[in-house]
Design a protein around this motif. Sequence first.
Motif, PDB file in Angstrom:
ATOM      1  N   THR A   1       3.960  -7.518  13.088  1.00  0.00           N
ATOM      2  CA  THR A   1       2.771  -6.661  13.021  1.00  0.00           C
ATOM      3  C   THR A   1       3.147  -5.319  12.395  1.00  0.00           C
ATOM      4  OG1 THR A   1       2.000  -7.738  15.023  1.00  0.00           O
ATOM      5  CG2 THR A   1       0.853  -5.733  14.377  1.00  0.00           C
ATOM      6  N   ALA A   2       4.311  -4.794  12.781  1.00  0.00           N
ATOM      7  CA  ALA A   2       4.793  -3.541  12.188  1.00  0.00           C
ATOM      8  C   ALA A   2       4.943  -3.701  10.679  1.00  0.00           C
ATOM      9  CB  ALA A   2       6.125  -3.130  12.815  1.00  0.00           C
ATOM     10  N   ALA A   3       5.472  -4.845  10.248  1.00  0.00           N
ATOM     11  CA  ALA A   3       5.649  -5.080   8.810  1.00  0.00           C
ATOM     12  C   ALA A   3       4.297  -5.083   8.095  1.00  0.00           C
ATOM     13  CB  ALA A   3       6.378  -6.405   8.583  1.00  0.00           C
ATOM     14  N   MET A   4       3.312  -5.709   8.710  1.00  0.00           N
ATOM     15  CA  MET A   4       1.968  -5.731   8.110  1.00  0.00           C
ATOM     16  C   MET A   4       1.414  -4.310   7.997  1.00  0.00           C
ATOM     17  SD  MET A   4      -0.374  -8.116   7.138  1.00  0.00           S
ATOM     18  CE  MET A   4      -0.664  -7.149   5.671  1.00  0.00           C
ATOM     19  N   VAL A   5       1.582  -3.512   9.040  1.00  0.00           N
ATOM     20  CA  VAL A   5       1.095  -2.123   9.033  1.00  0.00           C
ATOM     21  C   VAL A   5       1.805  -1.320   7.944  1.00  0.00           C
ATOM     22  CG1 VAL A   5       1.068   0.038  10.357  1.00  0.00           C
ATOM     23  CG2 VAL A   5       0.349  -2.104  11.444  1.00  0.00           C
TER      24      VAL A   5
ATOM     25  N   ASP B   1      -7.924  -8.438   4.054  1.00  0.00           N
ATOM     26  CA  ASP B   1      -7.576  -9.662   4.767  1.00  0.00           C
ATOM     27  C   ASP B   1      -6.275 -10.166   4.161  1.00  0.00           C
ATOM     28  OD1 ASP B   1     -10.067 -10.210   6.457  1.00  0.00           O
ATOM     29  OD2 ASP B   1     -10.870  -9.819   4.453  1.00  0.00           O
ATOM     30  N   ALA B   2      -5.230 -10.117   4.948  1.00  0.00           N
ATOM     31  CA  ALA B   2      -3.917 -10.413   4.372  1.00  0.00           C
ATOM     32  C   ALA B   2      -2.995 -11.012   5.420  1.00  0.00           C
ATOM     33  CB  ALA B   2      -3.291  -9.132   3.823  1.00  0.00           C
ATOM     34  N   MET B   3      -1.935 -11.662   4.955  1.00  0.00           N
ATOM     35  CA  MET B   3      -0.886 -12.077   5.872  1.00  0.00           C
ATOM     36  C   MET B   3       0.468 -11.713   5.297  1.00  0.00           C
ATOM     37  SD  MET B   3      -1.735 -16.099   5.769  1.00  0.00           S
ATOM     38  CE  MET B   3      -1.464 -17.152   4.361  1.00  0.00           C
ATOM     39  N   PHE B   4       1.381 -11.435   6.216  1.00  0.00           N
ATOM     40  CA  PHE B   4       2.729 -11.015   5.840  1.00  0.00           C
ATOM     41  C   PHE B   4       3.697 -11.989   6.480  1.00  0.00           C
ATOM     42  CE2 PHE B   4       5.403  -7.243   4.604  1.00  0.00           C
ATOM     43  CZ  PHE B   4       6.622  -7.849   4.863  1.00  0.00           C
ATOM     44  N   LEU B   5       4.310 -12.834   5.657  1.00  0.00           N
ATOM     45  CA  LEU B   5       5.328 -13.739   6.195  1.00  0.00           C
ATOM     46  C   LEU B   5       6.652 -12.993   6.268  1.00  0.00           C
ATOM     47  CD1 LEU B   5       5.689 -16.925   6.955  1.00  0.00           C
ATOM     48  CD2 LEU B   5       7.226 -16.802   5.007  1.00  0.00           C
ATOM     49  N   TYR B   6       7.069 -12.746   7.502  1.00  0.00           N
ATOM     50  CA  TYR B   6       8.320 -12.009   7.716  1.00  0.00           C
ATOM     51  C   TYR B   6       9.437 -13.015   7.940  1.00  0.00           C
ATOM     52  CZ  TYR B   6      11.618  -8.570   9.367  1.00  0.00           C
ATOM     53  OH  TYR B   6      12.713  -7.768   9.492  1.00  0.00           O
TER      54      TYR B   6
ATOM     55  N   MET C   1       4.500 -14.178  11.404  1.00  0.00           N
ATOM     56  CA  MET C   1       3.423 -13.854  10.476  1.00  0.00           C
ATOM     57  C   MET C   1       2.657 -12.633  10.959  1.00  0.00           C
ATOM     58  SD  MET C   1       2.023 -15.263   7.737  1.00  0.00           S
ATOM     59  CE  MET C   1       1.486 -16.959   7.524  1.00  0.00           C
ATOM     60  N   GLY C   2       2.664 -11.557  10.178  1.00  0.00           N
ATOM     61  CA  GLY C   2       1.804 -10.409  10.460  1.00  0.00           C
ATOM     62  C   GLY C   2       0.449 -10.656   9.828  1.00  0.00           C
ATOM     63  N   LEU C   3      -0.616 -10.284  10.515  1.00  0.00           N
ATOM     64  CA  LEU C   3      -1.958 -10.586  10.023  1.00  0.00           C
ATOM     65  C   LEU C   3      -2.809  -9.333   9.972  1.00  0.00           C
ATOM     66  CD1 LEU C   3      -2.538 -13.636  12.387  1.00  0.00           C
ATOM     67  CD2 LEU C   3      -2.031 -13.779   9.950  1.00  0.00           C
ATOM     68  N   ALA C   4      -3.697  -9.285   8.978  1.00  0.00           N
ATOM     69  CA  ALA C   4      -4.692  -8.211   8.931  1.00  0.00           C
ATOM     70  C   ALA C   4      -6.040  -8.846   8.606  1.00  0.00           C
ATOM     71  CB  ALA C   4      -4.337  -7.183   7.867  1.00  0.00           C
ATOM     72  N   VAL C   5      -7.056  -8.457   9.352  1.00  0.00           N
ATOM     73  CA  VAL C   5      -8.415  -8.921   9.090  1.00  0.00           C
ATOM     74  C   VAL C   5      -9.311  -7.692   9.000  1.00  0.00           C
ATOM     75  CG1 VAL C   5     -10.399 -10.171  10.056  1.00  0.00           C
ATOM     76  CG2 VAL C   5      -8.114 -11.193  10.159  1.00  0.00           C
ATOM     77  N   ALA C   6     -10.114  -7.647   7.959  1.00  0.00           N
ATOM     78  CA  ALA C   6     -11.034  -6.526   7.738  1.00  0.00           C
ATOM     79  C   ALA C   6     -10.293  -5.183   7.770  1.00  0.00           C
ATOM     80  CB  ALA C   6     -12.176  -6.553   8.752  1.00  0.00           C
ATOM     81  N   GLY C   7      -9.106  -5.152   7.208  1.00  0.00           N
ATOM     82  CA  GLY C   7      -8.374  -3.892   7.057  1.00  0.00           C
ATOM     83  C   GLY C   7      -7.632  -3.422   8.288  1.00  0.00           C
TER      84      GLY C   7
ATOM     85  N   VAL D   1      13.298  -4.153   2.113  1.00  0.00           N
ATOM     86  CA  VAL D   1      14.076  -4.753   3.196  1.00  0.00           C
ATOM     87  C   VAL D   1      13.881  -4.029   4.534  1.00  0.00           C
ATOM     88  CG1 VAL D   1      16.214  -3.476   2.741  1.00  0.00           C
ATOM     89  CG2 VAL D   1      16.336  -5.767   3.721  1.00  0.00           C
ATOM     90  N   ASP D   2      13.531  -2.750   4.513  1.00  0.00           N
ATOM     91  CA  ASP D   2      13.349  -1.995   5.756  1.00  0.00           C
ATOM     92  C   ASP D   2      11.927  -2.048   6.281  1.00  0.00           C
ATOM     93  OD1 ASP D   2      15.953  -1.140   5.764  1.00  0.00           O
ATOM     94  OD2 ASP D   2      15.521   0.650   4.582  1.00  0.00           O
ATOM     95  N   VAL D   3      11.146  -3.008   5.811  1.00  0.00           N
ATOM     96  CA  VAL D   3       9.703  -2.944   6.073  1.00  0.00           C
ATOM     97  C   VAL D   3       9.345  -2.866   7.556  1.00  0.00           C
ATOM     98  CG1 VAL D   3       9.363  -5.454   5.920  1.00  0.00           C
ATOM     99  CG2 VAL D   3       7.468  -3.917   5.396  1.00  0.00           C
ATOM    100  N   ALA D   4      10.124  -3.513   8.433  1.00  0.00           N
ATOM    101  CA  ALA D   4       9.760  -3.471   9.857  1.00  0.00           C
ATOM    102  C   ALA D   4      10.002  -2.081  10.441  1.00  0.00           C
ATOM    103  CB  ALA D   4      10.529  -4.537  10.643  1.00  0.00           C
ATOM    104  N   ALA D   5      11.123  -1.445  10.058  1.00  0.00           N
ATOM    105  CA  ALA D   5      11.404  -0.084  10.552  1.00  0.00           C
ATOM    106  C   ALA D   5      10.406   0.914   9.969  1.00  0.00           C
ATOM    107  CB  ALA D   5      12.832   0.325  10.185  1.00  0.00           C
TER     108      ALA D   5
END
Length: 414
Positions: free
Chosen positions: A211-215, A228-233, A240-246, A387-391
């Motif tokens: 979720t942090a990676a998606m943010v 509306d997006a997904m982030f495969l970490y 999987m990080g998810l975003a719906v309606a921003g 590579v640091d996307v989660a931090a």
Amino acid sequence: MRPRDRAAGRRVRAGNMRTGSNLPAVGEYNQTLVLDLIRRSPEGLSRVELSARTGLSAQTLSNVTRRLADDGLIIEAGKVISGPGKPRTLLKLEPRSRFAVGVHLDPVVDTIVVVDMAGEVIAHDEIPGLREVAPGALVTAVAAAVDAIVDRANVPRELVLGVGVAAPGPFDARGGRLLDPPLLPQWHNVNVREDLGAATGLPVIVEKDVTAAMVGEMWFDRSDVLSDAMFLYYGAGVGMGLAVAGAPVRGRTGNAGGIAHVVVDPEGPLCACGSRGCLGVSIEPRVLIAEAGYVGGDPRSDLDRLVRDARDPGHPAAGVLHRAGERIARALVITNNLLDVDEVVLGGPVWERLAGVLADVVAERVASDPASTATLPIIVRRSVVGVDVAAVGAACLMLDGAFAARPARMMIAL
Ligand SMILES: [Zn+2]
């Protein structure tokens, strides 16, 4: 290249505009909305442009921008002449007005960063040796790393909004406590939010790493297209990080995004859950290394070797990575069939190592997988944060909590 530059020039989607409200009760929402627009426009925006984009009256907008300027969050940055009338003053973000610290607790490497209001990473460190620290001293060790990096970044402590901590699930979102992340046994039942808050004197947010990676990815998305997006970490584990309606999707307990047991290959390796070919086990670095016939040493150099060997189409490594790409694509297609997103982002430390070979396979396969019900092409791309996307995402959570404009938040405020 900095994430900001990489994100520049992206498409802007019409119809995704959020408008403000002229009611006094939503003043705070207006402030975050205006700040959000200014933040996403590095070239600056005039009050006239802001008024047109938000629907706010000139008077309301003038109040909002004055408050933001009083807080030091925005500055006036020159004037532009466009057509008749008096020149327009451009408003820009003051990136060094606030800061946030981000920590990623990870089975392979623990990372800590400081970001400014623009999300720019101004300091980065690994926290070495956390795995050898006794459970009772872990939080103290992280607090010391926070102090050290804030000092080194030369940032006034009173401008630090807090510490965002990203960790693998499962965790107790309400209490900010890690439960029993399987790959981080020493962190079982550690009350990170409370204990780290007490040790640093700063507010602490704990979030699942995906979720942090998606943010993080959304924070850098200047065109505001990641609605509306997904982030495969893809790291030591996969999620999987998810975003719906921003907005990021956290679910009831904050643990949304578990994708490891989606079956992607009925012929694949046996999973601890009893099924064959679950995504998690099928693309686990250890499994890929074994499939390629390597004896297995340092996982990072083995993964690099896999990419090198795969350049030769006749080498078993080429088949291994091709199959891994197909497995990932199948998981993305199944999830997209459920969610119907605009965009798929791929990232995480293992993805960054393998992307040179995997990226094309995944993109091609997502476009051609017979299981896909998508009626429009899905954009598949690499994380702009890297590579640091989660931090970085964990730090952005702190900025996001303070400053991102979300209509949902306005509903709560009302
Ligand atoms: Zn399984």
